[in-house]
Design a protein around this motif. Structure first.
Motif, PDB file in Angstrom:
ATOM      1  N   UNK A   1      39.075  47.679  49.875  1.00 29.19           N
ATOM      2  CA  UNK A   1      39.441  46.441  50.562  1.00 29.19           C
ATOM      3  C   UNK A   1      40.149  45.483  49.630  1.00 29.19           C
ATOM      4  N   UNK A   2      40.168  44.234  50.035  1.00 26.66           N
ATOM      5  CA  UNK A   2      40.802  43.201  49.217  1.00 26.66           C
ATOM      6  C   UNK A   2      39.763  42.585  48.299  1.00 26.66           C
ATOM      7  N   UNK A   3      40.012  42.632  47.034  1.00 29.94           N
ATOM      8  CA  UNK A   3      39.124  41.985  46.066  1.00 29.94           C
ATOM      9  C   UNK A   3      39.416  40.485  46.052  1.00 29.94           C
ATOM     10  N   UNK A   4      38.423  39.701  45.698  1.00 29.52           N
ATOM     11  CA  UNK A   4      38.632  38.255  45.534  1.00 29.52           C
ATOM     12  C   UNK A   4      39.342  38.032  44.202  1.00 29.52           C
ATOM     13  N   UNK A   5      40.382  37.197  44.215  1.00 30.88           N
ATOM     14  CA  UNK A   5      41.203  36.989  43.023  1.00 30.88           C
ATOM     15  C   UNK A   5      41.359  35.495  42.770  1.00 30.88           C
ATOM     16  N   UNK A   6      41.204  35.094  41.522  1.00 34.56           N
ATOM     17  CA  UNK A   6      41.411  33.704  41.105  1.00 34.56           C
ATOM     18  C   UNK A   6      42.327  33.695  39.888  1.00 34.56           C
ATOM     19  N   UNK A   7      43.202  32.696  39.793  1.00 31.65           N
ATOM     20  CA  UNK A   7      44.009  32.475  38.604  1.00 31.65           C
ATOM     21  C   UNK A   7      45.295  33.259  38.504  1.00 31.65           C
ATOM     22  N   UNK A   8      45.646  34.021  39.512  1.00 33.53           N
ATOM     23  CA  UNK A   8      46.840  34.863  39.431  1.00 33.53           C
ATOM     24  C   UNK A   8      48.130  34.063  39.238  1.00 33.53           C
ATOM     25  N   UNK A   9      48.331  32.938  39.921  1.00 32.60           N
ATOM     26  CA  UNK A   9      49.598  32.215  39.738  1.00 32.60           C
ATOM     27  C   UNK A   9      49.831  31.709  38.308  1.00 32.60           C
ATOM     28  N   UNK A  10      48.767  31.322  37.597  1.00 33.02           N
ATOM     29  CA  UNK A  10      48.925  30.798  36.242  1.00 33.02           C
ATOM     30  C   UNK A  10      49.118  31.908  35.216  1.00 33.02           C
ATOM     31  N   UNK A  11      48.345  32.992  35.323  1.00 34.60           N
ATOM     32  CA  UNK A  11      48.518  34.129  34.433  1.00 34.60           C
ATOM     33  C   UNK A  11      47.843  34.024  33.079  1.00 34.60           C
ATOM     34  N   UNK A  12      47.108  32.942  32.816  1.00 34.29           N
ATOM     35  CA  UNK A  12      46.365  32.847  31.553  1.00 34.29           C
ATOM     36  C   UNK A  12      45.062  33.632  31.626  1.00 34.29           C
ATOM     37  N   UNK A  13      44.401  33.542  32.783  1.00 37.06           N
ATOM     38  CA  UNK A  13      43.117  34.184  32.990  1.00 37.06           C
ATOM     39  C   UNK A  13      43.021  34.535  34.463  1.00 37.06           C
ATOM     40  N   UNK A  14      42.886  35.805  34.778  1.00 41.07           N
ATOM     41  CA  UNK A  14      42.765  36.238  36.160  1.00 41.07           C
ATOM     42  C   UNK A  14      41.394  36.880  36.338  1.00 41.07           C
ATOM     43  N   UNK A  15      40.688  36.436  37.364  1.00 44.00           N
ATOM     44  CA  UNK A  15      39.382  36.983  37.720  1.00 44.00           C
ATOM     45  C   UNK A  15      39.558  37.819  38.977  1.00 44.00           C
ATOM     46  N   UNK A  16      39.107  39.063  38.928  1.00 47.97           N
ATOM     47  CA  UNK A  16      39.154  39.949  40.085  1.00 47.97           C
ATOM     48  C   UNK A  16      37.725  40.396  40.365  1.00 47.97           C
ATOM     49  N   UNK A  17      37.188  39.945  41.486  1.00 45.70           N
ATOM     50  CA  UNK A  17      35.819  40.285  41.880  1.00 45.70           C
ATOM     51  C   UNK A  17      35.893  41.425  42.872  1.00 45.70           C
ATOM     52  N   UNK A  18      35.593  42.632  42.407  1.00 45.08           N
ATOM     53  CA  UNK A  18      35.638  43.818  43.254  1.00 45.08           C
ATOM     54  C   UNK A  18      34.250  44.192  43.751  1.00 45.08           C
ATOM     55  N   UNK A  19      33.327  43.267  43.726  1.00 46.21           N
ATOM     56  CA  UNK A  19      31.971  43.527  44.199  1.00 46.21           C
ATOM     57  C   UNK A  19      31.061  43.879  43.045  1.00 46.21           C
ATOM     58  N   UNK A  20      30.840  45.162  42.828  1.00 41.41           N
ATOM     59  CA  UNK A  20      29.942  45.612  41.766  1.00 41.41           C
ATOM     60  C   UNK A  20      30.579  45.552  40.387  1.00 41.41           C
ATOM     61  N   UNK A  21      31.899  45.426  40.340  1.00 43.13           N
ATOM     62  CA  UNK A  21      32.622  45.335  39.071  1.00 43.13           C
ATOM     63  C   UNK A  21      33.465  44.064  39.088  1.00 43.13           C
ATOM     64  N   UNK A  22      33.274  43.229  38.080  1.00 37.29           N
ATOM     65  CA  UNK A  22      34.018  41.982  37.952  1.00 37.29           C
ATOM     66  C   UNK A  22      34.956  42.132  36.770  1.00 37.29           C
ATOM     67  N   UNK A  23      36.234  41.822  36.985  1.00 37.45           N
ATOM     68  CA  UNK A  23      37.246  42.034  35.956  1.00 37.45           C
ATOM     69  C   UNK A  23      37.835  40.691  35.538  1.00 37.45           C
ATOM     70  N   UNK A  24      37.897  40.463  34.232  1.00 41.61           N
ATOM     71  CA  UNK A  24      38.545  39.281  33.654  1.00 41.61           C
ATOM     72  C   UNK A  24      39.733  39.765  32.846  1.00 41.61           C
ATOM     73  N   UNK A  25      40.920  39.266  33.183  1.00 40.90           N
ATOM     74  CA  UNK A  25      42.130  39.584  32.429  1.00 40.90           C
ATOM     75  C   UNK A  25      42.618  38.309  31.765  1.00 40.90           C
ATOM     76  N   UNK A  26      42.853  38.369  30.458  1.00 36.43           N
ATOM     77  CA  UNK A  26      43.208  37.185  29.684  1.00 36.43           C
ATOM     78  C   UNK A  26      44.477  37.398  28.864  1.00 36.43           C
ATOM     79  N   UNK A  27      45.128  36.292  28.525  1.00 38.80           N
ATOM     80  CA  UNK A  27      46.038  36.307  27.384  1.00 38.80           C
ATOM     81  C   UNK A  27      45.125  36.292  26.157  1.00 38.80           C
ATOM     82  N   UNK A  28      45.529  36.875  25.040  1.00 44.97           N
ATOM     83  CA  UNK A  28      44.640  36.995  23.879  1.00 44.97           C
ATOM     84  C   UNK A  28      44.043  35.669  23.388  1.00 44.97           C
ATOM     85  N   UNK A  29      44.842  34.581  23.371  1.00 40.75           N
ATOM     86  CA  UNK A  29      44.324  33.295  22.876  1.00 40.75           C
ATOM     87  C   UNK A  29      43.237  32.746  23.787  1.00 40.75           C
TER      88      UNK A  29
END
Length: 136
Positions: A86-114
């Motif tokens: 399905x569709x995961x909940x996503x926060x922060x995609x427009x900015x691109x510094x930190x994106x949170x993807x909540x896929x239910x049992x697995x939560x993903x944080x994507x960051x710029x290194x700094x």
């Protein structure tokens, strides 16, 4: 289709959102394989069992730039949808510094290194829970 408030009251997510009863091991493999294929860097998997009820795993990864973080997030969102989660909940995609993807049992944080270094989520979530004090 259920509304978000109906899902909250009934304990199930609204239809169209990520399945919360998914097999965490299969979902984790999809996430890590997709991040690898999208050239995410420094991927860390944190086992959340016994630490919180928000999910079974947290995955933290870096992208080289805002554009790379956004591209990795888009790739992962598409892979989750294509795999039937399905569709995961996503926060922060427009900015691109930190994106949170909540896929239910697995939560993903994507960051710029700094940004990743500043928040240091691995240290916070990898720490063992403190021993509970006994009241005598």
């Amino acid at each position: 289709m259920r509304s978000p408030s109906e899902g909250t009251v009934n304990g199930t997510p609204p239809s169209g959102l990520a399945s919360f009863s998914a097999e965490p091991g299969r979902l984790l493999k999809i996430v890590t394989d997709t991040l690898d294929g999208a050239k995410a860097e420094d991927v860390a998997v944190i086992d959340l069992e016994g630490k919180t009820s928000i999910g079974d795993y947290m995955v933290v990864a870096s992208g080289r730039s805002q554009r790379h973080v956004g591209a990795v997030a888009d790739h992962l969102i598409k892979a989750l949808k294509d795999a039937g989660y399905g569709r995961a909940r996503v926060e922060g995609l427009p900015q691109g510094d930190w994106v949170l993807i909540d896929a239910g049992e697995v939560i993903v944080h994507l960051f710029r290194p700094e940004v990743r270094e500043f928040y240091n989520l691995e240290k916070m979530w990898s720490a063992d829970r403190p021993m509970e004090r006994m009241v005598v």
